[in-house]
Design a protein around this motif. Structure first.
Motif, PDB file in Angstrom:
ATOM      1  N   HIS A 109      -6.662   4.315  -5.589  1.00 51.80           N
ATOM      2  CA  HIS A 109      -5.874   3.676  -4.539  1.00 51.80           C
ATOM      3  C   HIS A 109      -6.579   3.763  -3.195  1.00 51.80           C
ATOM      4  O   HIS A 109      -6.705   2.774  -2.489  1.00 51.80           O
ATOM      5  CB  HIS A 109      -4.497   4.321  -4.458  1.00 51.80           C
ATOM      6  N   SER A 110      -7.082   4.970  -2.847  1.00 55.54           N
ATOM      7  CA  SER A 110      -7.695   5.073  -1.519  1.00 55.54           C
ATOM      8  C   SER A 110      -9.203   4.822  -1.575  1.00 55.54           C
ATOM      9  O   SER A 110      -9.811   4.597  -0.547  1.00 55.54           O
ATOM     10  CB  SER A 110      -7.397   6.436  -0.902  1.00 55.54           C
ATOM     11  N   GLY A 111      -9.809   4.860  -2.777  1.00 55.94           N
ATOM     12  CA  GLY A 111     -11.237   4.595  -2.872  1.00 55.94           C
ATOM     13  C   GLY A 111     -12.081   5.721  -2.311  1.00 55.94           C
ATOM     14  O   GLY A 111     -13.294   5.619  -2.203  1.00 55.94           O
ATOM     15  N   PHE A 112     -11.428   6.817  -1.936  1.00 56.01           N
ATOM     16  CA  PHE A 112     -12.132   7.934  -1.315  1.00 56.01           C
ATOM     17  C   PHE A 112     -11.360   9.207  -1.598  1.00 56.01           C
ATOM     18  O   PHE A 112     -10.142   9.218  -1.525  1.00 56.01           O
ATOM     19  CB  PHE A 112     -12.230   7.723   0.192  1.00 56.01           C
TER      20      PHE A 112
ATOM     21  N   GLU B 123       0.845  -1.203   0.000  1.00 54.99           N
ATOM     22  CA  GLU B 123       0.000   0.000   0.000  1.00 54.99           C
ATOM     23  C   GLU B 123       0.880   1.253   0.000  1.00 54.99           C
ATOM     24  O   GLU B 123       0.606   2.215  -0.713  1.00 54.99           O
ATOM     25  CB  GLU B 123      -0.900   0.026   1.238  1.00 54.99           C
TER      26      GLU B 123
ATOM     27  N   ALA C 243     -16.993   8.714  -1.937  1.00 55.27           N
ATOM     28  CA  ALA C 243     -16.543   7.349  -1.663  1.00 55.27           C
ATOM     29  C   ALA C 243     -17.059   6.428  -2.766  1.00 55.27           C
ATOM     30  O   ALA C 243     -17.739   6.863  -3.687  1.00 55.27           O
ATOM     31  CB  ALA C 243     -17.049   6.900  -0.301  1.00 55.27           C
ATOM     32  N   GLY C 244     -16.759   5.175  -2.653  1.00 52.32           N
ATOM     33  CA  GLY C 244     -17.283   4.188  -3.586  1.00 52.32           C
ATOM     34  C   GLY C 244     -16.600   4.195  -4.936  1.00 52.32           C
ATOM     35  O   GLY C 244     -17.179   3.813  -5.943  1.00 52.32           O
ATOM     36  N   ILE C 245     -15.326   4.648  -4.991  1.00 53.37           N
ATOM     37  CA  ILE C 245     -14.584   4.670  -6.249  1.00 53.37           C
ATOM     38  C   ILE C 245     -13.911   3.310  -6.424  1.00 53.37           C
ATOM     39  O   ILE C 245     -13.205   2.839  -5.539  1.00 53.37           O
ATOM     40  CB  ILE C 245     -13.515   5.779  -6.227  1.00 53.37           C
TER      41      ILE C 245
END
Lengths: 320, 392
Positions: free
Chosen positions: A230-233, A32, A141-143
């Motif tokens: 990468h972070s989804g947010f 990560e 969010a939710g990417i």
């Protein structure tokens, strides 16, 4: 102070080897961190094109990082496009945004250019902070992540996404090296050294600067699109001026004008942040001390010191 | 050769004699803000969580319980990064905490995909146990609409026919006001007006209070928390509105954390909340006694949620003998836990993972000793959210 791009770049090879070793031998958390390093390496290399090559110090580069991130997220979440389509679109959107911002910014130079880019960055930050459509300060969010299922791989796995990010960073490295070695790259270097002379030679100075600004912005947008996955947010903080400052620190610590140096700077700052933050609450203070020491005693950054060391070793080898 | 064989035998013996891996402690990541605007709430919950584990057990099924703290700074991006560190680097078994709904929204997907049970101890956004619910995310605090939707019919029964609504312009403000408006109008009440000042930019409520006064409602219903709550109640009283138009509020307006400092300004305010320190029960008395003895002040609605969470975790771990290898068995155990806590009967709704709990309607009154306290007028037992858009 010209640093003509060397034919071989030993530092880049060392970095690539270090990334490969880290990928092979660290756990999920290490991967990560490596993904984060790769994303910021792209971001820092894109800024290096402005600061290192063209001599344009931007304090608003995070604006394009954030626009890339938000565009990728918006195409993914609102329009439901797969990220393989959303990413290039995000880069295109960022390129347009950078061209518009650059149209105004490149007319200025020195402190005025810095202030202009700072203002552009904060405008973008304020826009995302207040925009209902993008969820304001709650962020989005939710990417998802790019789909590698056609290769039988799951990009949700840290190892897969990390490898993708590192490969992307290497690709951007080669792209920017190609640019630096092209006639366009040489024009930028000349522009940094003596702009009035270039102007008197009849070179379209503004157009060159605008092209550099747009390309750097588009690549920062690419880094942002990767960061969002990468972070989804994502949140408006991505565009804040401190992020622009941080990436500038990466470029300076790594060594202005050196592509691999920018990547190394990104790696150093992110690794130090992760390790120092665990050790002491005052990690920002120690980072500051490091930065001051670097600027005082190693103006050419870690990359500069590295090539100095190599030259010295090489000479000693010859003498013996 | 002989020596080597002996060593091998010895090592084998040691290896097998070593206690089963169950002796390793259960690691719980604590995701709370310890700095920034919500720093006070974070440390309030952290202390109550520690008190809870000390009360209900620091060892379960032969395994100790270890807490690993991480400061979210109440910033979504930081919270997500800390959650990732706790899960990947510190390898925690469970996560507890989260004050801000923005932070909860940021970590939701990551925690869901990682499959690490998260116990939310404050963040009240309806979506977290609604459309964005997850089998791995359990909420022990409240949902925004759960708190306020009992207030509409109650005020209507008391003869109030028109209400003026006010809250900051953000998700929690709108969810609370939407739930109140629905409950009040379906009981037969009318809305006299609504105002949503921008969050974090209001220095002065005066312009909004002028509008409120000219709308002349029977009652005002508001949601404010923290320093703006104190400020709002002060200005409401300073305008003299409290004498003509009774003020009703989601109970954070007169939180146990600061009601002492508000004094006469909040005299007569109706509040609706899942906890007030004056609840008369043996469990609440025990909690308040322990809290006062250790920290020197009354336990708040924030603290009690963390305290109950410690009990929920200890009870659920005990039911599976502290074996977390089968996470779904642990979740079933969480759903099976029920007890009487300081807030009254406590259990988790398997349909939404939100808490089922009593909601208390109280009124702030001057107490005999000179201060003010919120006295319970009515209890709405077993308030349970409908599974709106939640599919596990």
């Amino acid at each position: 102070m010209t640093r003509a791009p060397e034919a071989r770049d030993p530092l880049a090879m060392v970095l690539a080897a270090a990334a490969a070793i880290a990928w092979l031998f660290t756990g999920d958390f290490g991967k990560e961190v490596l993904s984060e390093v790769a994303v910021f390496a792209i971001f820092a290399m894109s800024l290096n094109l402005l600061v290192g090559c063209a001599g344009l110090v931007s304090l608003g580069h995070a604006a394009f990082f954030a626009i890339g991130a938000y565009a990728a997220a918006a195409f993914g979440v609102f329009v439901n496009l797969p990220l393989w389509t959303a990413m290039p679109l995000a880069v295109a959107v960022t390129a347009v945004a950078a061209a518009v911002a650059g149209f105004f910014a490149v007319r200025l130079s020195g402190v005025f250019f810095i202030m202009m880019t700072l203002a552009i960055g904060q405008m973008v930050y304020a826009f995302f902070l207040n925009s209902r459509a993008f969820n304001a300060d709650d962020g989005m969010a939710g990417i998802g992540r790019v789909d590698f299922s056609f290769l039988g791989l799951d990009s949700g796995e840290p190892a897969v996404f990390c490898a993708f990010a590192v490969v992307a960073a290497v690709a951007v490295f080669f792209l920017l090296r190609m640019v630096a070695r092209s006639p366009f790259g040489h024009t930028l270097a000349a522009l940094r050294q003596n702009e009035p002379r270039l102007r008197s030679l009849g070179c379209p100075v503004l157009r060159c600067k605008l092209a550099a600004f747009t390309l750097a912005g588009a690549l920062a947008g690419f880094a942002g699109a990767l960061a969002a996955q990468h972070s989804g947010f994502i949140s408006p903080d991505l565009a804040f001026w401190t992020v622009s400052g941080e990436v500038l620190v990466m470029v300076i610590i790594g060594g202005m004008g050196s592509l691999s140096g920018a990547a190394l700077g990104a790696a150093l700052v992110i690794l130090l942040r992760h390790h120092l933050a665990g050790l002491t609450e005052y990690w920002v203070f120690y980072m500051g001390v490091l930065f001051v020491l670097m600027v005082l005693f190693a103006e050419d950054g870690v990359a500069g010191r590295f090539s100095w060391l190599l030259r010295k070793l090489h000479r000693r080898g010859k003498n013996v | 050769m002989n020596k080597k064989r002996f060593a091998a035998a010895f090592l084998t013996a040691v290896f097998f004699a070593a206690p089963a891996p169950a002796a390793e402690p259960v690691k719980i990541g604590v995701l709370l803000p310890f700095s920034g605007v919500y720093g006070g709430l974070g440390s309030d919950q952290e202390r109550a969580l520690g008190l809870g584990f000390d009360t209900f057990g620091r060892t379960v099924g032969g395994r100790g319980i270890v807490l690993v703290k991480a400061d979210t700074e109440a910033k979504p991006a930081v919270g997500l990064q800390k959650a990732r560190e706790l899960i990947l680097r510190d390898r925690v078994d469970l996560l507890v905490g989260i004050i801000s709904s923005a932070v909860a929204g940021a970590v939701r997907d990551y925690v869901h995909n990682a499959g690490v049970p998260l116990f939310i101890t404050n963040a009240g956004n309806d979506l977290l146990t609604g459309a964005r619910c997850s089998p791995w995310i359990i909420r022990t605090s409240f949902s925004n609409s759960q708190i306020v939707r009992g207030m509409g019919p109650w005020l209507h029964r008391r003869g109030y026919r028109s209400a003026f609504l006010m809250a900051f312009d953000y998700a929690a403000g709108h969810q609370m006001m939407d739930a109140f408006r629905d409950s009040f109008t379906s009981a037969g009440g009318a809305i006299a007006g609504e105002e949503y000042p921008p969050l974090g930019q209001v220095q002065d409520f005066a312009p909004y209070l002028v509008k409120l006064k000219s709308a002349a409602p029977d009652v005002t219903f508001v949601f404010f928390a923290g320093p703006p709550a104190i400020k709002f109640a002060r200005e409401y009283a300073a305008f003299g509105l409290n004498r003509g138009i009774p003020l009703a509020a989601a109970g954070w307006l007169t939180s146990a954390l600061h009601i002492d400092r508000q004094g006469g300004e909040v005299d007569g305010v109706y509040s609706i909340l899942n906890y007030v320190p004056s609840i008369a029960s043996a469990e609440n008395a025990a909690f308040q006694r322990a809290h006062k003895a250790r920290f020197g002040r009354a336990g708040s609605e924030y603290g009690v949620a963390a305290y109950d969470t410690a009990r929920l975790i200890v009870d659920a771990l005990a039911a599976v003998n502290a074996d977390l290898s089968d996470k779904s068995a642990f979740l079933r155990a969480v759903h099976a836990v029920s007890f009487n806590g300081p807030r009254g009967p406590f259990r988790i709704d398997p349909a939404t993972n939100n808490i089922i709990q009593n909601i208390y309607i109280s009124q702030v009154r001057r107490s005999a000793r000179g201060g003010v306290t919120a006295e319970v007028l009515d209890v709405l037992p077993g308030m349970r959210d409908q599974a709106r858009g939640c599919r596990m």
